[in-house]
Motif scaffolding. Sequence first.
Motif, mmCIF file in Angstrom:
data_model
loop_
_atom_site.group_PDB
_atom_site.id
_atom_site.type_symbol
_atom_site.label_atom_id
_atom_site.label_comp_id
_atom_site.label_asym_id
_atom_site.label_seq_id
_atom_site.Cartn_x
_atom_site.Cartn_y
_atom_site.Cartn_z
ATOM 1 N N ASP A 118 42.653 23.691 2.579
ATOM 2 C CA ASP A 118 42.150 22.470 1.956
ATOM 3 C C ASP A 118 42.948 21.227 2.346
ATOM 4 N N ILE A 119 43.794 21.321 3.372
ATOM 5 C CA ILE A 119 44.583 20.160 3.810
ATOM 6 C C ILE A 119 43.717 18.938 4.118
ATOM 7 N N PRO A 120 42.585 19.074 4.805
ATOM 8 C CA PRO A 120 41.801 17.868 5.107
ATOM 9 C C PRO A 120 41.263 17.129 3.882
ATOM 10 N N SER A 121 41.074 17.819 2.774
ATOM 11 C CA SER A 121 40.532 17.160 1.583
ATOM 12 C C SER A 121 41.566 16.335 0.835
ATOM 13 N N TYR A 122 42.811 16.837 0.780
ATOM 14 C CA TYR A 122 43.859 16.144 0.027
ATOM 15 C C TYR A 122 45.195 16.502 0.673
ATOM 16 N N PRO A 123 45.535 15.865 1.817
ATOM 17 C CA PRO A 123 46.650 16.313 2.666
ATOM 18 C C PRO A 123 48.023 16.331 2.012
ATOM 19 N N LEU A 124 48.447 15.246 1.381
ATOM 20 C CA LEU A 124 49.801 15.194 0.840
ATOM 21 C C LEU A 124 49.995 16.197 -0.294
ATOM 22 N N TRP A 125 49.047 16.268 -1.185
ATOM 23 C CA TRP A 125 49.113 17.202 -2.304
ATOM 24 C C TRP A 125 49.169 18.634 -1.771
ATOM 25 N N SER A 126 48.357 18.936 -0.770
ATOM 26 C CA SER A 126 48.341 20.282 -0.187
ATOM 27 C C SER A 126 49.692 20.640 0.413
ATOM 28 N N LEU A 127 50.305 19.721 1.135
ATOM 29 C CA LEU A 127 51.599 20.002 1.765
ATOM 30 C C LEU A 127 52.702 20.205 0.725
ATOM 31 N N VAL A 128 52.672 19.433 -0.349
ATOM 32 C CA VAL A 128 53.670 19.609 -1.412
ATOM 33 C C VAL A 128 53.511 20.985 -2.060
ATOM 34 N N LEU A 129 52.281 21.374 -2.356
ATOM 35 C CA LEU A 129 52.059 22.674 -2.986
ATOM 36 C C LEU A 129 52.372 23.828 -2.037
ATOM 37 N N ILE A 130 52.143 23.651 -0.743
ATOM 38 C CA ILE A 130 52.530 24.675 0.234
ATOM 39 C C ILE A 130 54.041 24.863 0.210
ATOM 40 N N ALA A 131 54.793 23.767 0.167
ATOM 41 C CA ALA A 131 56.255 23.861 0.118
ATOM 42 C C ALA A 131 56.712 24.575 -1.159
ATOM 43 N N LEU A 132 56.091 24.261 -2.302
ATOM 44 C CA LEU A 132 56.434 24.938 -3.551
ATOM 45 C C LEU A 132 56.127 26.434 -3.466
ATOM 46 N N ASP A 133 54.994 26.776 -2.884
ATOM 47 C CA ASP A 133 54.614 28.186 -2.756
ATOM 48 C C ASP A 133 55.579 28.952 -1.848
ATOM 49 N N VAL A 134 56.026 28.314 -0.778
ATOM 50 C CA VAL A 134 56.988 28.968 0.129
ATOM 51 C C VAL A 134 58.287 29.257 -0.618
ATOM 52 N N PHE A 135 58.771 28.307 -1.401
ATOM 53 C CA PHE A 135 59.999 28.544 -2.159
ATOM 54 C C PHE A 135 59.804 29.656 -3.185
ATOM 55 N N VAL A 136 58.672 29.661 -3.878
ATOM 56 C CA VAL A 136 58.408 30.692 -4.878
ATOM 57 C C VAL A 136 58.403 32.072 -4.231
ATOM 58 N N ILE A 137 57.732 32.205 -3.102
ATOM 59 C CA ILE A 137 57.686 33.493 -2.405
ATOM 60 C C ILE A 137 59.091 33.922 -2.005
ATOM 61 N N TRP A 138 59.874 32.996 -1.458
ATOM 62 C CA TRP A 138 61.239 33.328 -1.052
ATOM 63 C C TRP A 138 62.070 33.778 -2.254
ATOM 64 N N ALA A 139 62.012 33.014 -3.349
ATOM 65 C CA ALA A 139 62.845 33.320 -4.521
ATOM 66 C C ALA A 139 62.470 34.662 -5.130
ATOM 67 N N LEU A 140 61.184 34.965 -5.196
ATOM 68 C CA LEU A 140 60.761 36.224 -5.797
ATOM 69 C C LEU A 140 61.071 37.420 -4.892
ATOM 70 N N CYS A 141 61.026 37.212 -3.587
ATOM 71 C CA CYS A 141 61.327 38.302 -2.652
ATOM 72 C C CYS A 141 62.827 38.532 -2.500
ATOM 73 N N ALA A 142 63.635 37.496 -2.651
ATOM 74 C CA ALA A 142 65.076 37.624 -2.460
ATOM 75 C C ALA A 142 65.801 38.111 -3.712
ATOM 76 N N TYR A 143 65.109 38.220 -4.818
ATOM 77 C CA TYR A 143 65.729 38.617 -6.087
ATOM 78 C C TYR A 143 66.209 40.064 -6.021
ATOM 79 N N ARG A 144 67.406 40.309 -6.506
ATOM 80 C CA ARG A 144 67.967 41.654 -6.580
ATOM 81 C C ARG A 144 68.421 41.900 -8.021
ATOM 82 N N GLU A 145 68.086 43.048 -8.540
ATOM 83 C CA GLU A 145 68.525 43.420 -9.895
ATOM 84 C C GLU A 145 70.036 43.526 -9.921
ATOM 85 N N ALA A 146 70.649 43.051 -10.992
ATOM 86 C CA ALA A 146 72.106 43.111 -11.121
ATOM 87 C C ALA A 146 72.542 44.466 -11.624
#
Length: 146
Positions: A118-146
């Motif tokens: 959906d980048i062509p419909s609302y480019p800046l908003w899409s790019l910001v949400l893509i960046a947030l999603d990338v961080f969320v995926i990284w944080a959830l995948c990198a988590y290790r139980e203590a």
Amino acid sequence: MSSSVGPTPTPATPGSHGSPAPGNKPWVSGTVLFAGVLMLVSGLLEVFRGIMAIAEDAVFVSTPRYVFRFDLTSWGWIHLVVGALLALTGLFVIKGMLWARIAGVLFAAVSLVDNFLDIPSYPLWSLVLIALDVFVIWALCAYREA
């Protein structure tokens, strides 16, 4: 003279009333907590974007020749459903549920692809949400139980 103020807490045994189920913690901390909050925020942003698209707001860009061009109302419903799932899962990630971290990776990936298409419909908003999603995926995948 003793320096302790109150009784020393005893550790809860697994299966006792006050302890979380195996694989679940009562609350998470660090990057997973931040990822859960970001899931809530980005999910709500997706919901608002969906409402704007369903109402056919004039803030969206019209791209006449785009391969993944859908009706604006269709994109609105897609964003609304994905955003609601992402925000709801974010609540359970904050609560420390193992299944929510797994589902969170899946929903964040779906949100990332959704926003990319959906980048062509609302480019800046899409790019910001893509960046947030990338961080969320990284944080959830990198988590290790203590």
